[in-house]
Design a protein around this motif. Structure first.
Motif, short mmCIF file in Angstrom:
data_model
loop_
_atom_site.label_atom_id
_atom_site.label_comp_id
_atom_site.label_asym_id
_atom_site.label_seq_id
_atom_site.Cartn_x
_atom_site.Cartn_y
_atom_site.Cartn_z
N LEU A 123 -63.23 -11.68 6.38
CA LEU A 123 -63.59 -12.61 5.31
C LEU A 123 -64.95 -13.23 5.59
N THR A 124 -65.13 -13.69 6.82
CA THR A 124 -66.42 -14.28 7.21
C THR A 124 -67.54 -13.25 7.13
N LEU A 125 -67.29 -12.05 7.62
CA LEU A 125 -68.33 -11.01 7.60
C LEU A 125 -68.68 -10.60 6.17
N GLY A 126 -67.68 -10.60 5.28
CA GLY A 126 -67.95 -10.32 3.88
C GLY A 126 -68.82 -11.39 3.25
N ILE A 127 -68.58 -12.63 3.61
CA ILE A 127 -69.39 -13.75 3.10
C ILE A 127 -70.83 -13.59 3.55
N TYR A 128 -71.02 -13.17 4.80
CA TYR A 128 -72.37 -13.03 5.35
C TYR A 128 -73.02 -11.68 5.03
N GLY A 129 -72.30 -10.80 4.35
CA GLY A 129 -72.88 -9.53 3.91
C GLY A 129 -73.05 -8.49 5.00
#
Length: 185
Positions: A123-129
């Motif tokens: 989820l965090t990595l998706g937010i940061y692209g």
């Protein structure tokens, strides 16, 4: 090019931290009398779950990022901190003896439980692209290898190592969460 190498190093460290759960569970499962074929299968199943769960998290994170921007980034950092603290806390709790065996539904339950934190990190990595394919490859390969290592070492060492490895993994995630939040201060 150095940015890409930096991303690989960061993702590898995160994957290793997340894989500490798989390693710990592998140590515990290694106490069972397992054949090499079963060890191979367990590692692949846990590795597969470490691909599926972060993928779901990345997709959800990209959706959040597009709709909520900076707030989503802040939430992502907090999630890593909470996950790290939870991993550290649980490593100091007394472990209950499990009646679940590493086969069939028991194996799926083990795989799901040790990869659940990968969803939050995804989820965090998706937010940061983050690069999705790179994340999934690194997370899946490292989780598989750490599970195999835990299973094989579980035959030879005592279970106390598992507790410390989970605390180490939690500390790493906590540090990344603090680093992400520090960009807002």
């Amino acid at each position: 090019m150095t940015e890409f190498v930096g991303e690989i190093i960061t993702l590898t460290i995160m994957a290793a931290a997340l894989g500490m759960d798989a390693f710990s569970v592998g140590l515990g499962m290694g106490m069972y009398k397992l054949r090499l074929r079963k060890i191979f299968e367990i590692g692949l199943v846990i590795g597969l779950f470490h691909v599926i769960m972060p993928l779901a998290g990345i997709l959800a994170g990209k959706l959040l990022s597009e709709n909520f921007g900076a707030l989503a980034s802040w939430i992502g950092g907090l999630l890593l901190i909470l996950l790290g603290v939870q991993m550290i806390w649980s490593s100091f709790q007394k472990e209950a003896v499990s009646a679940i065996t590493p086969a069939g539904a028991g194996l799926l339950l083990f795989a799901f439980s040790v990869s659940l934190d990968s969803f939050s990190v995804g989820l965090t990595l998706g937010i940061y692209g983050a690069k999705t394919v790179l994340v999934l490859l690194i997370f899946g390969i490292l989780a598989t290898m750490q599970t195999w290592a835990g299973l094989l070492l579980g035959k030879k060492v005592r279970s106390w190592i598992g507790t410390y490895s989970e605390a180490l993994g939690g500390s790493i995630l906590l540090a990344f969460g603090i680093k992400l939040l520090s960009t807002f201060w």
